[in-house]
Write an enzyme that holds these catalytic residues in place. Structure first.
Site, short mmCIF file in Angstrom:
data_model
loop_
_atom_site.label_atom_id
_atom_site.label_comp_id
_atom_site.label_asym_id
_atom_site.label_seq_id
_atom_site.Cartn_x
_atom_site.Cartn_y
_atom_site.Cartn_z
N LYS A 1 13.71 17.11 9.80
CA LYS A 1 13.32 15.95 10.70
C LYS A 1 13.05 14.65 9.34
CE LYS A 1 9.43 14.37 13.39
NZ LYS A 1 8.29 14.52 13.97
N SER B 1 11.08 12.50 7.16
CA SER B 1 9.60 12.31 6.94
C SER B 1 9.57 11.45 5.55
CB SER B 1 8.95 13.73 6.77
OG SER B 1 7.74 13.63 5.84
N VAL B 2 8.87 10.33 5.68
CA VAL B 2 8.53 9.59 4.51
C VAL B 2 7.73 10.46 3.36
CG1 VAL B 2 7.36 7.43 3.58
CG2 VAL B 2 8.77 7.42 5.87
N ARG C 1 -8.62 -0.79 4.97
CA ARG C 1 -7.75 0.30 4.22
C ARG C 1 -6.40 -0.34 3.77
NH1 ARG C 1 -6.94 5.75 7.43
NH2 ARG C 1 -5.47 6.05 5.51
N CYS D 1 -5.68 12.39 12.22
CA CYS D 1 -6.18 11.06 12.35
C CYS D 1 -5.88 10.49 13.78
CB CYS D 1 -5.66 10.16 11.23
SG CYS D 1 -3.89 9.80 11.47
N LYS E 1 0.72 -1.00 0.10
CA LYS E 1 -0.03 0.06 0.01
C LYS E 1 0.97 1.15 -0.03
CE LYS E 1 -1.49 1.38 4.04
NZ LYS E 1 -1.41 2.88 4.53
N ASN E 2 1.84 1.10 0.87
CA ASN E 2 2.60 2.44 1.01
C ASN E 2 3.77 2.81 -0.16
OD1 ASN E 2 1.06 2.99 3.18
ND2 ASN E 2 2.68 2.60 4.77
N ARG F 1 -4.68 10.46 4.42
CA ARG F 1 -3.91 11.61 4.21
C ARG F 1 -2.62 11.59 3.39
NH1 ARG F 1 -6.73 11.79 7.97
NH2 ARG F 1 -6.39 9.61 8.26
N ILE G 1 8.14 7.77 16.59
CA ILE G 1 7.62 8.50 15.42
C ILE G 1 6.05 9.15 15.56
CG2 ILE G 1 7.00 7.99 12.92
CD1 ILE G 1 9.90 7.22 13.57
N ARG H 1 -0.67 14.79 12.20
CA ARG H 1 -0.26 14.58 10.69
C ARG H 1 0.01 15.96 9.99
NH1 ARG H 1 -1.43 9.16 9.75
NH2 ARG H 1 0.23 9.35 8.04
N ASP I 1 4.83 0.93 12.02
CA ASP I 1 3.67 0.43 11.57
C ASP I 1 3.40 -1.04 12.00
OD1 ASP I 1 3.49 1.86 8.30
OD2 ASP I 1 3.15 2.62 10.38
C1 EPZ Z 1 4.10 7.20 6.14
O1 EPZ Z 1 3.39 8.26 6.75
C2 EPZ Z 1 3.20 5.95 6.15
N1 EPZ Z 1 2.16 6.34 5.18
C3 EPZ Z 1 2.82 5.55 7.65
O2 EPZ Z 1 2.11 4.49 7.41
C4 EPZ Z 1 3.98 5.21 8.56
O3 EPZ Z 1 3.59 5.15 10.00
C5 EPZ Z 1 4.81 6.68 8.53
O4 EPZ Z 1 5.21 7.08 7.28
C6 EPZ Z 1 6.18 6.46 9.18
O5 EPZ Z 1 7.10 5.30 8.47
C7 EPZ Z 1 2.36 6.11 4.16
O6 EPZ Z 1 3.42 5.71 3.59
C8 EPZ Z 1 1.08 6.32 3.05
P1 EPZ Z 1 6.31 10.72 8.24
P2 EPZ Z 1 3.87 9.81 6.90
O7 EPZ Z 1 6.03 11.97 7.55
O8 EPZ Z 1 4.46 9.80 5.42
C9 EPZ Z 1 5.89 14.15 11.48
C10 EPZ Z 1 0.33 2.95 7.57
O9 EPZ Z 1 -0.04 2.42 8.64
N2 EPZ Z 1 5.82 15.09 10.46
O10 EPZ Z 1 7.41 9.97 8.15
O11 EPZ Z 1 2.73 10.78 7.04
C11 EPZ Z 1 4.89 13.22 11.65
O12 EPZ Z 1 3.52 13.77 12.24
C12 EPZ Z 1 0.49 4.45 7.69
O13 EPZ Z 1 0.35 2.37 6.68
C13 EPZ Z 1 5.78 16.61 10.55
O14 EPZ Z 1 6.04 16.96 11.78
O15 EPZ Z 1 4.99 9.59 7.98
C14 EPZ Z 1 5.17 11.93 12.18
O16 EPZ Z 1 5.34 12.26 13.57
C15 EPZ Z 1 0.30 4.93 9.27
N3 EPZ Z 1 5.69 17.31 9.54
C16 EPZ Z 1 6.65 11.82 11.76
O17 EPZ Z 1 6.98 13.14 11.39
C17 EPZ Z 1 5.78 16.87 8.29
O18 EPZ Z 1 5.48 17.70 7.40
C18 EPZ Z 1 6.85 10.88 10.71
O19 EPZ Z 1 5.83 11.27 9.93
C19 EPZ Z 1 5.32 15.52 8.25
C20 EPZ Z 1 5.72 14.55 9.00
#
Ligand code: EPZ
Length: 417
Positions: free
Chosen positions: A161, A163-164, A397, A116, A22-23, A92, A327, A121, A305
């Site tokens: 930071k 961020s994926v 989902r 969420c 999915k991701n 999201r 995270i 997010r 995850d």
């Molecule tokens: C991706 O979410 C995944 N979703 C998430 O999987 C996964 O848990 C996450 O990466 C971490 O590995 C998809 O790939 C669709 P991040 P993402 O940006 O990109 C903060 C699942 O269950 N942050 O790496 O949203 C954020 O709040 C889902 O499949 C900011 O502060 O994750 C979090 O605390 C859930 N500002 C941390 O960074 C930003 O602009 C990591 O978020 C972006 C993120």
């Protein structure tokens, strides 16, 4: 609203074929917007988030056809740059169309993702980095109104930071920026590697300059390609943990074992017997599960995850374990439900103190988010008796045919309306 009835305790035995990721599919689907013609994708999982992303692309003017196991996307008439709240609010990852729309059209109006169950997010990291490529934006009534008056211009960017999503948005945007972009401190999850492979297959110019850094030379168009997305490493990890929780014996197939080496090492450490083949992992759960302290981290660390799923397993360990969620700010929604099944988990800030030697009791349960809901299924599989899990739209989902896959390996599980 549908629910799942699960009759435990059942030792899972047999083999499970892992679906597409999915991701990985979500950013790759968003990246197809760069194309002005046809892109064919294979191995997309049949899950709700993928349907939502395809509805979002459709709302932008992409023409999408399902032909057997392929998704054919034609963008010859894709012109819209407005991604509405009603699609982005449920998933999201909809924010991932921001980068490609800006890259292709120089403007976009995309709904803010909104929060969420697992956290607020925010997208500040996405927006700060896009500004470095010359993007101007305003947030008006829950929408990002973004535009690049002179088009996207390559630049040096260091993410504050890891961020994926921000990494994915910027890799896609920078692929069409004028000149070169240097991205530093990027996330390196396997799904990002898959996105990079997809973009390079389309003709984008992306090179590694370090463990967490890329050089991206902008191009102006991309080729028509067919691309199979990678396997879902979180689904694979979930079923490995399911075997350990139920003292089962499972062969997890259609995977690349080295991508989940961290998870495999941890499962070995707590006592599971694991045999690795080229595209399969064979796991035999052990009656005696050793406790272990875990903290979630960006790849190649332990994935957030799989945190909820691992928590279920550690309830069955011989001693107390501590899980640190580093995270997301609120990813312990499953704890209250697990405690209702007899677990003894205490939350202290971003730590969960998990007592061992727990035998789960069946209960009526409420799913809250995708990974929390699957952890309830794992606990229910190991509880003697009938559990009912409500709000399983969360599960749908991200897990393709979960009850079919589990039934095939001996679980007594059924979906009821
Ligand atoms: C991706 O979410 C995944 N979703 C998430 O999987 C996964 O848990 C996450 O990466 C971490 O590995 C998809 O790939 C669709 P991040 P993402 O940006 O990109 C903060 C699942 O269950 N942050 O790496 O949203 C954020 O709040 C889902 O499949 C900011 O502060 O994750 C979090 O605390 C859930 N500002 C941390 O960074 C930003 O602009 C990591 O978020 C972006 C993120």
């Amino acid at each position: 609203m549908q629910k799942l009835e699960v009759f435990g305790a059942k030792k899972l035995k047999g083999q499970i074929n892992i679906s597409g990721s999915k991701n990985a599919s979500l950013p790759i689907l968003a990246a197809t917007l760069l194309s002005k013609n046809q892109i064919t994708l294979k191995n997309l999982p049949n899950v709700k988030d993928i349907d939502t992303m395809m509805s979002l692309l459709d709302s932008l003017g992409s023409k999408i056809k399902k032909v057997k196991d392929k998704i054919i996307i034609n963008n010859s008439r894709q012109k819209k740059t407005f991604a509405s709240y009603n699609l982005v609010k449920t998933m999201r990852a909809g924010i991932l169309v921001l980068g490609p729309l800006l890259a292709k059209f120089g403007n976009a109006k995309v709904s803010l993702p909104g929060g969420c169950a697992i956290g607020t997010r925010p997208i500040n990291i996405h927006l700060d980095a896009l500004s470095k490529l010359g993007v101007k934006y305003k947030i008006i009534q829950g929408y990002v109104h973004a535009y690049a008056p002179k088009g996207l211009i390559g630049n040096k960017i260091r993410f504050s930071k890891i961020s994926v999503g921000a990494t994915e948005n910027l890799i896609i945007a920078a692929s069409f920026a004028k000149g070169s972009t240097y991205l530093n401190n990027i996330a390196i999850e396997s799904e990002i590697i898959d996105l990079i492979n997809f973009l390079k297959n389309m003709g984008c110019n992306i090179k590694w300059t370090g463990k967490r850094s890329l050089k991206i030379k902008g191009v102006s168009k991309v080729k028509e390609i067919t691309y199979p997305v990678m396997f879902d490493r979180i689904e694979a990890g979930t079923y490995l943990i399911a075997a350990a929780v139920t003292e089962g014996n499972l062969k997890i197939k259609n995977i690349v074992p080295k991508i989940i080496q961290t998870e495999i090492n941890i499962l070995k450490k707590i006592g599971a017997k694991i045999n690795i083949k080229k595209s399969e992992v064979h796991i035999i759960g052990n009656k005696k599960i050793k406790s272990i302290n875990i903290k979630t981290a960006p790849y190649p660390g332990f994935p957030t995850d799989l945190q909820a799923q691992m928590m279920v397993l550690l309830c069955r360990a011989n001693k107390q374990s501590v899980i640190k969620e580093d995270i997301f700010e609120n990813r312990f929604m499953h704890v209250a439900e697990l405690n209702r099944m007899g677990a003894q988990i205490l939350i202290k800030g971003n730590k969960a103190i998990v007592q061992g030697n727990i035998n789960f009791a069946p209960a009526e349960l409420m799913a809250t988010d995708l990974r929390a809901s699957v952890s309830l299924v794992l606990a229910a599989l190991s509880a003697k008796g009938k559990s009912v899990i409500n709000r399983i739209y969360h599960l749908d989902r991200g897990y393709e045919n979960i009850e079919k896959k589990l039934k095939k390996v001996g679980a007594k599980i059924r979906r009821v309306n």
